[in-house]
Design a protein around this motif. Structure first.
Motif, PDB file in Angstrom:
ATOM      1  N   ALA A 276       0.894  -1.201  -0.271  1.00 14.10           N
ATOM      2  CA  ALA A 276      -0.098   0.044  -0.010  1.00 14.10           C
ATOM      3  C   ALA A 276       0.781   1.385  -0.003  1.00 14.10           C
ATOM      4  N   ASP A 279       1.844   1.744  -3.420  1.00 14.53           N
ATOM      5  CA  ASP A 279       0.576   2.101  -4.476  1.00 14.53           C
ATOM      6  C   ASP A 279       0.262   3.730  -3.967  1.00 14.53           C
ATOM      7  N   VAL A 280       0.776   4.127  -2.667  1.00 12.53           N
ATOM      8  CA  VAL A 280       0.492   5.637  -2.330  1.00 12.53           C
ATOM      9  C   VAL A 280       1.878   6.023  -1.939  1.00 12.53           C
ATOM     10  N   GLU A 282       3.514   8.696  -1.685  1.00 11.47           N
ATOM     11  CA  GLU A 282       3.678  10.257  -0.854  1.00 11.47           C
ATOM     12  C   GLU A 282       3.455   9.739   0.739  1.00 11.47           C
ATOM     13  N   ALA A 283       2.870   8.726   0.856  1.00 12.81           N
ATOM     14  CA  ALA A 283       2.789   8.224   2.567  1.00 12.81           C
ATOM     15  C   ALA A 283       4.035   7.668   3.207  1.00 12.81           C
ATOM     16  N   ALA A 413      -6.945  13.286   3.192  1.00 13.61           N
ATOM     17  CA  ALA A 413      -7.134  12.505   2.080  1.00 13.61           C
ATOM     18  C   ALA A 413      -6.228  11.609   1.591  1.00 13.61           C
ATOM     19  N   LEU A 414      -4.788  11.991   1.822  1.00 13.68           N
ATOM     20  CA  LEU A 414      -3.774  10.923   1.491  1.00 13.68           C
ATOM     21  C   LEU A 414      -3.792   9.629   2.580  1.00 13.68           C
ATOM     22  N   ALA A 416      -6.367   8.582   3.712  1.00 14.00           N
ATOM     23  CA  ALA A 416      -7.597   7.535   3.582  1.00 14.00           C
ATOM     24  C   ALA A 416      -7.217   6.834   2.187  1.00 14.00           C
ATOM     25  N   GLN A 417      -6.477   7.513   1.149  1.00 12.55           N
ATOM     26  CA  GLN A 417      -5.884   6.603   0.044  1.00 12.55           C
ATOM     27  C   GLN A 417      -5.128   5.542   0.604  1.00 12.55           C
ATOM     28  N   TRP A 418      -4.274   5.965   1.335  1.00  9.82           N
ATOM     29  CA  TRP A 418      -3.378   4.706   1.833  1.00  9.82           C
ATOM     30  C   TRP A 418      -4.287   3.721   2.546  1.00  9.82           C
ATOM     31  N   GLN A 420      -7.182   2.874   1.887  1.00  9.18           N
ATOM     32  CA  GLN A 420      -8.282   2.071   0.735  1.00  9.18           C
ATOM     33  C   GLN A 420      -7.208   1.113   0.350  1.00  9.18           C
ATOM     34  N   ALA A 421      -6.077   1.734  -0.006  1.00  3.16           N
ATOM     35  CA  ALA A 421      -5.039   0.788  -0.892  1.00  3.16           C
ATOM     36  C   ALA A 421      -4.849  -0.626   0.193  1.00  3.16           C
TER      37      ALA A 421
END
Length: 434
Positions: A276, A279-280, A282-283, A413-414, A416-418, A420-421
């Motif tokens: 994850a 996938d993201v 930036e995190a 938001a970032l 939450a994206q992580w 979700q991944a």
């Protein structure tokens, strides 16, 4: 020439440590690189090897006592050395005695005794690397000199303890750290008028209250300091998700039927978290004070409970490892963490942590960040719960996870994206294997 061995800076920025156990005895013949002692720091147990060959003439440091980096711990007699050569480097005497106390000139007539506290060293490294400086901190009521190390004097200042009231148990009556730890101030004499009593429950604990006073270990002090700093200075925020793990449990069962080692649910979680972060990307970052540092590879710290406290060894470049390799690495780190055999490099780094209490039956919890990492995932137990799918009520196996994130590095938001991944990986576990 006899060699005076000093407490090494076994780990970066460590200013003091303790001899947990000596691996040699006086009279033993040792070669260069022979392990001499196990040295305990706040976070790890390090095996210390000498650089010289010879015979152990004297062990100067008792086990368990905290000693500043640079202080003498042993003397090594080399071939051809006489007793005089050994005496010459012994701290209690000899021309090269770094711990000897210089004579001080008497104060001018009429001058007040110099009992003002010394200025604090500019930093701990300076205090640790300085000579032992057993110059008197102050004098007792009878005028005798009180000897102590810079570390002890610093701790006494921080704790508000007058060294003149402490009885030294070290060599020659020297005040050592254990004397400060054991010191209990005598109750103050009553003064008039009496102070108004404090509200009930506000007074600090005293020695006459029931219960056992458990001394803090170096590790417990480190945990207390770092987590207090984290909770008070890092802007945490939290996101929670329920992950359905029926497919994960089925896949794990299939994998373990043919795998060379048993794969745990936590192994899947660590691997999914790493994917994850890929996938993201930036995190996959840490807070740098005046910048955010992002990484190409994914290193994740895995919380391990030990007898002395919580350790977080780091698994490196997880996405380059197979699930079996991740499992073997975590098992090895956990085993050595509980045995006190981790190195400092294995405890440093990582942009993210995993803390799993599911095996203890904990349904859901939130964890405290380990600065400067950007996040930590708290993993609860998987249990059967009612769920609704396409309007139909059913029973499914659900695992609740909570992400604690540093808002300086990761926005909502970032995060939450992580999450979700991560949830997508866990709920479609074949993606973890490919």
């Amino acid at each position: 020439m006899a060699v005076l061995i000093r407490m090494p800076e076994v780990l970066a920025n460590v200013t003091e440590a303790a001899i947990q156990s000596w691996l040699v005895a006086e009279g033993d013949t040792v070669a260069a690189d022979t392990p001499l002692a196990e040295i305990e720091t706040e976070k790890a147990m390090i095996e210390f090897a000498g650089e010289n060959a010879g015979v152990v003439a004297e062990l100067l440091a008792p086990t368990g006592e905290t000693i500043a980096v640079g202080e003498p711990i042993a003397i090594l007699r080399q071939e051809g050395d006489s007793d005089a050569d050994v005496d010459a480097v012994r701290p209690s005497g000899g021309a090269s005695n770094a711990a000897a106390t210089p004579e001080e000139p008497a104060p001018p007539a009429g001058a007040a005794p110099d009992s003002a506290p010394e200025p604090a060293p500019r930093d701990l490294d300076e205090a640790a690397q300085a000579p032992t400086e057993e110059a008197p901190r102050e004098s007792g009521e009878s005028g005798e000199r009180l000897f102590s190390s810079p570390i002890v004097r610093r701790l006494a200042r921080e704790r508000g303890i007058e060294l003149a009231r402490v009885t030294g148990t070290g060599p020659g009556g020297r005040i050592v750290r254990r004397d400060l730890d054991a010191f209990v101030p005598a109750p103050a004499r009553a003064a008039a008028p009496a102070a108004e009593p404090a509200p009930s429950g506000s007074a600090p604990p005293t020695g006459d209250q029931p219960g056992e006073a458990v001394p803090l270990t170096g590790m417990r002090k480190a945990i207390a300091r770092r987590l207090t700093e984290s909770k008070s200075t890092v802007p945490h925020f939290y996101l929670t998700a329920d992950c359905r793990v029926d497919e994960l449990f089925a896949l794990r069962k299939t994998v373990n039927e043919s795998a060379s080692r048993k794969i745990s649910v936590n192994d899947f979680v660590v691997k999914a978290a790493a994917q994850a972060l890929a996938d993201v990307p930036e995190a996959n970052a840490i807070w740098g004070g005046d910048h955010i540092r992002r990484f190409e590879t994914v290193d994740i710290a895995v919380a391990v409970s030990t007898e002395g406290g919580l350790l977080t060894p780091v698994v490196r470049d997880i996405n380059a490892l197979s699930l079996t390799a991740v499992s073997a690495t975590i098992a090895d780190l956990a085993e050595r963490a509980r045995a006190g055999r981790l190195t400092q490099s294995e405890l440093e780094g990582g942009s993210f942590s995993i803390s799993n209490l599911g095996m203890y039956g904990v349904d859901e919890f939130s964890a405290i960040l380990n600065p400067p990492q950007s996040g930590i995932l708290a993993v609860g137990a998987a249990s059967q719960r009612p769920i609704v799918t396409d309007g139909e009520l059913a029973v499914g196996t659900v695992m609740t996870v909570t992400l604690s994130a540093d808002h300086r590095v990761v926005d909502g938001a970032l995060a939450a994206q992580w999450l979700q991944a991560f949830r997508a990986r866990i709920e479609h576990p074949f993606s973890i294997l490919v």
